[in-house]
Design an enzyme around this catalytic site. Sequence first.
Site, PDB file in Angstrom:
ATOM      1  N   ASP A 153      -6.451  -5.361 -17.113  1.00  9.08           N
ATOM      2  CA  ASP A 153      -5.506  -4.429 -17.764  1.00  9.08           C
ATOM      3  C   ASP A 153      -5.879  -4.031 -19.188  1.00  9.08           C
ATOM      4  O   ASP A 153      -5.012  -3.701 -19.986  1.00  9.08           O
ATOM      5  CB  ASP A 153      -4.086  -5.048 -17.773  1.00  9.08           C
ATOM      6  CG  ASP A 153      -3.656  -5.482 -16.385  1.00  9.08           C
ATOM      7  OD1 ASP A 153      -3.955  -4.749 -15.428  1.00  9.08           O
ATOM      8  OD2 ASP A 153      -3.032  -6.549 -16.257  1.00  9.08           O
ATOM      9  N   GLY A 204       0.792  -1.234   0.000  1.00 11.57           N
ATOM     10  CA  GLY A 204       0.000   0.000   0.000  1.00 11.57           C
ATOM     11  C   GLY A 204       0.821   1.278   0.000  1.00 11.57           C
ATOM     12  O   GLY A 204       0.331   2.327   0.425  1.00 11.57           O
ATOM     13  N   SER A 205       2.049   1.216  -0.501  1.00 16.71           N
ATOM     14  CA  SER A 205       2.839   2.462  -0.514  1.00 16.71           C
ATOM     15  C   SER A 205       2.222   3.482  -1.465  1.00 16.71           C
ATOM     16  O   SER A 205       2.265   4.690  -1.202  1.00 16.71           O
ATOM     17  CB  SER A 205       4.310   2.193  -0.860  1.00 16.71           C
ATOM     18  OG  SER A 205       4.458   1.784  -2.200  1.00 16.71           O
ATOM     19  N   ASN A 206       1.615   3.035  -2.554  1.00 17.76           N
ATOM     20  CA  ASN A 206       0.911   3.979  -3.437  1.00 17.76           C
ATOM     21  C   ASN A 206      -0.308   4.577  -2.731  1.00 17.76           C
ATOM     22  O   ASN A 206      -0.570   5.770  -2.854  1.00 17.76           O
ATOM     23  CB  ASN A 206       0.460   3.293  -4.732  1.00 17.76           C
ATOM     24  CG  ASN A 206       1.565   3.270  -5.771  1.00 17.76           C
ATOM     25  OD1 ASN A 206       1.856   4.284  -6.395  1.00 17.76           O
ATOM     26  ND2 ASN A 206       2.200   2.118  -5.941  1.00 17.76           N
ATOM     27  N   ASN A 212      -6.940   2.134 -12.470  1.00 18.37           N
ATOM     28  CA  ASN A 212      -5.923   1.212 -11.955  1.00 18.37           C
ATOM     29  C   ASN A 212      -4.544   1.680 -12.399  1.00 18.37           C
ATOM     30  O   ASN A 212      -4.406   2.341 -13.436  1.00 18.37           O
ATOM     31  CB  ASN A 212      -6.193  -0.182 -12.543  1.00 18.37           C
ATOM     32  CG  ASN A 212      -5.150  -1.209 -12.115  1.00 18.37           C
ATOM     33  OD1 ASN A 212      -4.817  -1.321 -10.927  1.00 18.37           O
ATOM     34  ND2 ASN A 212      -4.607  -1.959 -13.075  1.00 18.37           N
ATOM     35  N   HIS A 218      -0.870   0.035 -13.446  1.00 19.57           N
ATOM     36  CA  HIS A 218      -0.209  -1.217 -13.781  1.00 19.57           C
ATOM     37  C   HIS A 218       1.282  -0.944 -13.955  1.00 19.57           C
ATOM     38  O   HIS A 218       1.658   0.026 -14.628  1.00 19.57           O
ATOM     39  CB  HIS A 218      -0.806  -1.804 -15.072  1.00 19.57           C
ATOM     40  CG  HIS A 218      -0.255  -3.153 -15.374  1.00 19.57           C
ATOM     41  ND1 HIS A 218      -0.664  -4.288 -14.702  1.00 19.57           N
ATOM     42  CD2 HIS A 218       0.714  -3.553 -16.239  1.00 19.57           C
ATOM     43  CE1 HIS A 218       0.021  -5.331 -15.152  1.00 19.57           C
ATOM     44  NE2 HIS A 218       0.855  -4.917 -16.082  1.00 19.57           N
ATOM     45  N   GLU A 259       5.507   5.784 -10.149  1.00 18.51           N
ATOM     46  CA  GLU A 259       4.127   5.739  -9.634  1.00 18.51           C
ATOM     47  C   GLU A 259       3.886   6.861  -8.628  1.00 18.51           C
ATOM     48  O   GLU A 259       2.872   7.559  -8.691  1.00 18.51           O
ATOM     49  CB  GLU A 259       3.857   4.367  -8.999  1.00 18.51           C
ATOM     50  CG  GLU A 259       3.870   3.258 -10.038  1.00 18.51           C
ATOM     51  CD  GLU A 259       3.595   1.863  -9.482  1.00 18.51           C
ATOM     52  OE1 GLU A 259       3.075   1.031 -10.244  1.00 18.51           O
ATOM     53  OE2 GLU A 259       3.908   1.598  -8.304  1.00 18.51           O
ATOM     54  N   LEU A 309      -9.452  -9.417  -9.999  1.00 18.59           N
ATOM     55  CA  LEU A 309     -10.247  -8.917 -11.124  1.00 18.59           C
ATOM     56  C   LEU A 309     -11.503  -8.226 -10.572  1.00 18.59           C
ATOM     57  O   LEU A 309     -12.164  -8.751  -9.685  1.00 18.59           O
ATOM     58  CB  LEU A 309     -10.650 -10.101 -12.013  1.00 18.59           C
ATOM     59  CG  LEU A 309     -11.365  -9.748 -13.318  1.00 18.59           C
ATOM     60  CD1 LEU A 309     -10.432  -8.989 -14.257  1.00 18.59           C
ATOM     61  CD2 LEU A 309     -11.873 -11.019 -14.004  1.00 18.59           C
TER      62      LEU A 309
HETATM   63  C1  GAR Z   1       2.598  -1.302  -7.687  1.00 19.36           C
HETATM   64  O1  GAR Z   1       3.807  -1.305  -8.390  1.00 19.36           O
HETATM   65  C2  GAR Z   1       1.426  -1.424  -8.642  1.00 19.36           C
HETATM   66  O2  GAR Z   1       1.658  -0.839  -9.897  1.00 19.36           O
HETATM   67  C3  GAR Z   1       1.307  -2.909  -8.794  1.00 19.36           C
HETATM   68  O3  GAR Z   1       1.565  -3.434  -7.510  1.00 19.36           O
HETATM   69  C4  GAR Z   1       2.469  -2.571  -6.819  1.00 19.36           C
HETATM   70  C5  GAR Z   1       1.915  -2.285  -5.452  1.00 19.36           C
HETATM   71  O4  GAR Z   1       2.812  -1.555  -4.646  1.00 19.36           O
HETATM   72  N1  GAR Z   1       0.003  -3.259  -9.295  1.00 19.36           N
HETATM   73  C6  GAR Z   1      -0.245  -4.325 -10.041  1.00 19.36           C
HETATM   74  O5  GAR Z   1       0.601  -5.122 -10.358  1.00 19.36           O
HETATM   75  C7  GAR Z   1      -1.691  -4.479 -10.514  1.00 19.36           C
HETATM   76  N2  GAR Z   1      -1.774  -5.421 -11.575  1.00 19.36           N
HETATM   77  P1  GAR Z   1       2.303  -0.839  -3.329  1.00 19.36           P
HETATM   78  O6  GAR Z   1       1.425  -1.839  -2.583  1.00 19.36           O
HETATM   79  O7  GAR Z   1       3.544  -0.528  -2.557  1.00 19.36           O
HETATM   80  O8  GAR Z   1       1.533   0.375  -3.723  1.00 19.36           O
END
Ligand code: GAR
Length: 199
Positions: free
Chosen positions: A157, A24-26, A114, A116, A186, A99
């Site tokens: 996607d 969940g850093s994003n 989303n 990706h 991101e 999904l």
């Molecule tokens: C991120 O890089 C995101 O783009 C990817 O998972 C990571 C989550 O990082 N998402 C996918 O692969 C979706 N298909 P985070 O939990 O640190 O935000």
Amino acid sequence: MMRKKPSSNINKIIRIAIFASGSGSNAENIADYFKDNTEVDIALILANKPDAYVLERAKKLDIPSFVFSGKEFRSSEIVLDKLRENKIDFVVLAGFMLLVPKYLVEAFPDKIINIHPALLPHYGGKGMFGDNVHKAVIANKEIKSGISIHYVNERYDEGNIIFQAETLIESDDTAEDLATKIHALEYKHFPRVIEEVLI
Ligand code: GAR
């Protein structure tokens, strides 16, 4: 009295729900970005795993959270009920690996986006998430990768792409190095693109 921006189509606070499956850093970066914004409220964080670290982040950020199982997501409307109960206007998938079922796409038309971690349409689809993507990109000796922010439809996607950004890959980069580069892209772009889509 505060004047409204003439170009803004906002006439109320937009309530956003963020879905995440892991760290969940994003999600945290997005919440930080909007924390002083009076027009956008990160109102709810949802996770499909009870031990997802994003739930710790939600606590720290003082954002309500909700956990559901994959089965509940697919075969009940418990998540939709929660979104309605919280008057959610817009959904952001930030590291969410399931999904999105048809009923949810239909309930939020063009209101789910989303991120990706690759340059779609390459390296997308079932099983292509998180580190799996970076490992595949490195194994194929690609010279660049990047991020894709897109609308969500019922297929993995495949929704319309809103924004992409690229990063170069050095010949000795590992999948971990690439993940770091991708996360940096991101953090830089995702909150800003969300804001542009909303306003
Ligand atoms: C991120 O890089 C995101 O783009 C990817 O998972 C990571 C989550 O990082 N998402 C996918 O692969 C979706 N298909 P985070 O939990 O640190 O935000």
